[in-house]
Structures are given as structure tokens and as C-alpha cells.
Design an enzyme around this catalytic site. Structure first.
Site, short mmCIF file in Angstrom:
data_model
loop_
_atom_site.label_atom_id
_atom_site.label_comp_id
_atom_site.label_asym_id
_atom_site.label_seq_id
_atom_site.Cartn_x
_atom_site.Cartn_y
_atom_site.Cartn_z
N ASP A 13 0.98 -0.91 0.04
CA ASP A 13 -0.07 0.16 -0.05
C ASP A 13 0.98 1.34 -0.11
O ASP A 13 1.46 1.47 0.83
CB ASP A 13 -0.89 -0.04 1.21
CG ASP A 13 -1.58 1.29 1.37
OD1 ASP A 13 -1.57 2.26 0.78
OD2 ASP A 13 -2.66 1.32 2.49
N TYR A 229 3.01 -0.81 14.97
CA TYR A 229 2.04 -1.07 13.78
C TYR A 229 2.34 0.17 12.90
O TYR A 229 2.04 1.28 13.27
CB TYR A 229 0.85 -1.52 14.21
CG TYR A 229 -0.04 -2.45 13.28
CD1 TYR A 229 -0.42 -3.58 13.59
CD2 TYR A 229 -0.13 -2.01 11.96
CE1 TYR A 229 -0.98 -4.41 12.75
CE2 TYR A 229 -0.64 -3.04 11.13
CZ TYR A 229 -1.06 -4.19 11.29
OH TYR A 229 -1.81 -4.77 10.76
N LYS A 232 -1.62 -2.24 7.93
CA LYS A 232 -1.95 -3.76 8.24
C LYS A 232 -1.33 -4.59 7.16
O LYS A 232 -1.00 -3.93 6.26
CB LYS A 232 -3.59 -3.72 7.75
CG LYS A 232 -4.38 -3.92 9.26
CD LYS A 232 -5.90 -3.92 8.63
CE LYS A 232 -6.36 -3.02 7.61
NZ LYS A 232 -5.89 -1.64 7.84
MG LIG Z 1 -4.88 -2.03 2.59
#
Ligand SMILES: [Mg+2]
Length: 369
Positions: A13, A229, A232
Site C-alpha cells: 500500500d 504497527y 495492516k
Molecule cells: Mg489495505
């Protein structure tokens, strides 16, 4: 020896339009140009797509898994796409490129990656699954059904080459260990592990009788890679079909009955995994619900014939309706579990800060004498 073909699916991403909903055409075009230039020199063939805000580079070549040239090419495509994403001020521009510079292969650097190498069969159907708003453990339940449950996969009973069962490489993502378990003999042990989505995910599946690779899942946990984090780890998977492997329809069947997966909204909620067409892989409702698309290819000496957009079928309409009903039901829970993920799985949490603030206000509760 017969020559082997490798199929590599590398995803990242690097920017969304708008928010986390979709990687726009501008980014896919950049990736397309970079991969096109590499055909013949590095790649045999490629297909660029996106699932939500994730760009998926589907590539074939003869260089084997973890190859520096192939991974370097994917990295360069994501870097160039990031430049455009930054120009356009897209959301989360470059968010999955965690390293300053490429070294060796993309593992540990942010992008996710699923690859397998095999001798192409006389007919070689493969399915590439791409997901958004979920995590690699989303494949635990469907892979079990596909390769270990005869109520899903009739071929486990009727196809002589599958009757010996399948072996599963299971990753312990917390303690960074791996174990191989064989179904049907060890299916209860296998379920005991993979039913725990906080800790275990299936990495690979092999046909037991000859160790032929059957399936592979991307499992690079961004939260563990980055120490904290950052994004995701929306997964991809490759599954081989037919002729000694489950049929295409047996591989798609588990998705006709949506299951709950982690990763919806802020990576912090459970939600139903909705099977959709490539066109419908643009999650908007509460940034979801989590999506999965399935692209079917036939390989022809490494050339990617297709794709056939496999969930673009009325037969999956009821699955989508059911997923939406499940979404309505679980959304009504708001910030309460089980909509909210357990503490260990949250992508974002304010709880440690709240606990710090409230520390002095907690008082001991008197125990009964
Ligand atoms: Mg995504």
C-alpha cells in the site's frame, strides 16, 4: 530436468484515494510501465491490479523465489508509485516502504509477498487471492476447508492423488517459529493451532504424497517488522487448482459462507470477509467490510492467460448479502468486543495512555475475608 516457473505476487500500500479506500489508476500505470520494461529481461509476464488501497504485482519468471532481481523490480515499482502518490498527496503515501533502500529481497522491508516455484503441468490453473482490510490469518479457515475438509473438497475423497492428504506449514507469528502438520492424521492438532488467529497463520500447503506445492500466503507482519504497527498486512495467496489439486470450485467454495476476520477499520475490528469482483474491491463502509477477490489464470509456459474474475458471479451474491448482514450485526457492537479486536491484535490503541492517566485513580478492592 524440466524447467521450473515461478509465480511471485508482491504487494504494498503506497497511497490511497481517498483515505484507505483505493489505489488509483495513476499508481497502477506507473507499476505497469516499470514491469513492462522488465519483460524478457527479468519477467515472462505480469498483471498489475489493486485490492482496495493495496497494489498487487502478479509476476511470472524463471528466477525462483526470493530472487533479488524480481524483488528489486517490485520495490522499484512501489518507489516510483510512491513518488506519484506524494505528488498527488494521496493518503498514506509510501506507507508500506519501511526501508530507506532495497537490499536482497522485500521480506522485512514492508511489502507482502507470496511466491511458489513448480514445473508447469500440461494445464496449470492458478488462483491469486488478494485481500484488503484483513490479515494473513484470514486464510486459515478457508485453506483448512480447501485442503483438509472433505465436506468442502470432494476431491479429497474421490481423487487418488489427494487421498494421501496435505501438509501445512504453520507460522507462529509471535515467537517466529514454524511447524509442519499433516491432514488428515493431525487435523485436530492443526485446528488447535490455526483456530487461534492471534498467534498462528498458515504459510504454505503441500500435497503430502510428493511434496508438490499447492498454496502459499504472504505473511510478513508489518506490525512486527516495524517494531510498531504502521500498516495492516493485507494478504495475498496463490493456490494451484485441478489435476491432483482441489478443483477451482472447491477452492472458491469456502468463501460462499463468509467468516469473520481481523483487520477492519483502523486494523482494530473483526468483520466478515466479503468475496467481490475486482471492480468491487473498493471498501468504503467503515473502510470495509474486509474484501477478498480471486483472479483465475492459466499459465502457458509462464504466460499469464486471463484473469477470470472468479467472484464476479451471481453465485456469490448471497455470500455478499450474508457478509453485509453480518457487518450490520457486528457493527452494532461499536467499541465493544467481539467487534473490537483483543488488545494484542489492535493496530491502534489508546489504552496504555489511558491506563497511565488513570493509574493513580485505581483503588484496591477489598477482598472477602
Ligand atoms: Mg489495505
Amino acid at each position: 530436468m524440466e524447467e521450473k516457473i515461478t509465480i511471485s505476487v508482491i504487494k504494498a500500500d503506497v497511497g490511497g484515494l481517498c483515505g484507505h479506500t483505493e489505489a488509483p489508476e495513476e499508481l497502477l500505470d506507473v507499476c505497469d510501465c516499470i514491469l513492462e520494461e522488465a519483460v524478457d529481461e527479468i519477467l515472462i509476464d505480469y498483471y498489475v491490479t489493486r485490492c482496495g488501497d493495496d497494489i498487487n504485482l502478479i509476476m511470472t519468471h524463471k528466477l525462483g523465489v526470493d530472487n533479488e532481481k524480481v524483488h528489486g523490480l517490485a520495490w522499484r515499482a512501489f518507489e516510483e508509485a510512491t513518488k506519484v502518490a506524494k505528488e498527488l498527496k494521496l493518503y498514506g503515501a509510501g506507507q508500506d516502504l519501511l526501508a530507506e533502500a532495497f537490499s536482497g529481497n522485500v521480506r522485512g522491508m514492508g511489502p507482502g509477498c507470496a511466491e511458489m516455484e513448480f514445473v508447469e503441468r500440461p494445464s496449470e490453473p492458478v488462483i491469486v487471492f488478494c485481500c484488503d482490510k484483513t490479515d494473513p490469518s484470514a486464510f486459515n479457515l478457508p485453506l483448512y476447508k480447501i485442503f483438509a475438509d472433505p465436506f468442502n473438497t470432494a476431491g479429497l475423497v474421490y481423487d487418488k492423488s489427494m487421498i494421501g492428504g496435505f501438509k501445512f506449514d504453520v507460522l507462529d507469528i509471535i515467537d517466529n517459529k514454524q511447524v509442519t502438520l499433516k491432514a488428515p492424521e493431525e487435523s485436530y492438532q492443526l485446528l488447535a493451532l490455526i483456530g487461534n488467529l492471534e498467534k498462528y497463520c498458515i504459510k504454505r500447503v503441500y500435497r503430502a504424497k510428493d511434496n508438490e506445492i499447492a498454496a502459499v500466503v504472504s505473511s510478513e507482519k508489518l506490525n512486527l517488522i516495524a517494531g510498531k504497527y504502521i500498516g495492516k498486512d493485507d494478504p495475498v495467496a496463490i493456490v494451484r487448482a485441478q489435476s491432483g489439486m482441489p478443483a477451482v470450485g472447491e477452492i472458491l467454495e469456502p468463501f460462499a459462507n463468509p467468516h469473520l476476520v481481523p483487520g477492519w477499520m483502523r486494523g482494530s475490528h473483526w468483520g466478515p470477509l466479503m468475496p467481490v469482483s475486482e471492480d468491487d474491491a473498493r471498501p468504503t463502509r467503515f473502510d470495509g467490510p474486509p474484501r477478498i477477490m480471486a483472479l483465475g489464470f492459466q499459465l502457458s509456459n509462464g504466460r499469464l492467460i486471463g484473469p477470470n474474475d472468479l467472484f464476479d458471479d451471481v453465485a456469490f451474491k448471497r455470500a455478499r448479502e450474508k457478509a453485509l448482514k453480518m457487518a450490520d450485526m457486528i457493527r452494532s457492537m461499536g467499541p465493544f468486543q467481539p467487534h473490537r479486536l483483543p488488545e494484542t491484535m489492535l493496530e491502534y490503541t489508546t489504552v496504555p495512555e489511558i491506563m497511565k492517566e488513570l493509574k493513580g485513580r485505581f483503588v484496591e478492592v477489598e477482598k472477602k475475608k
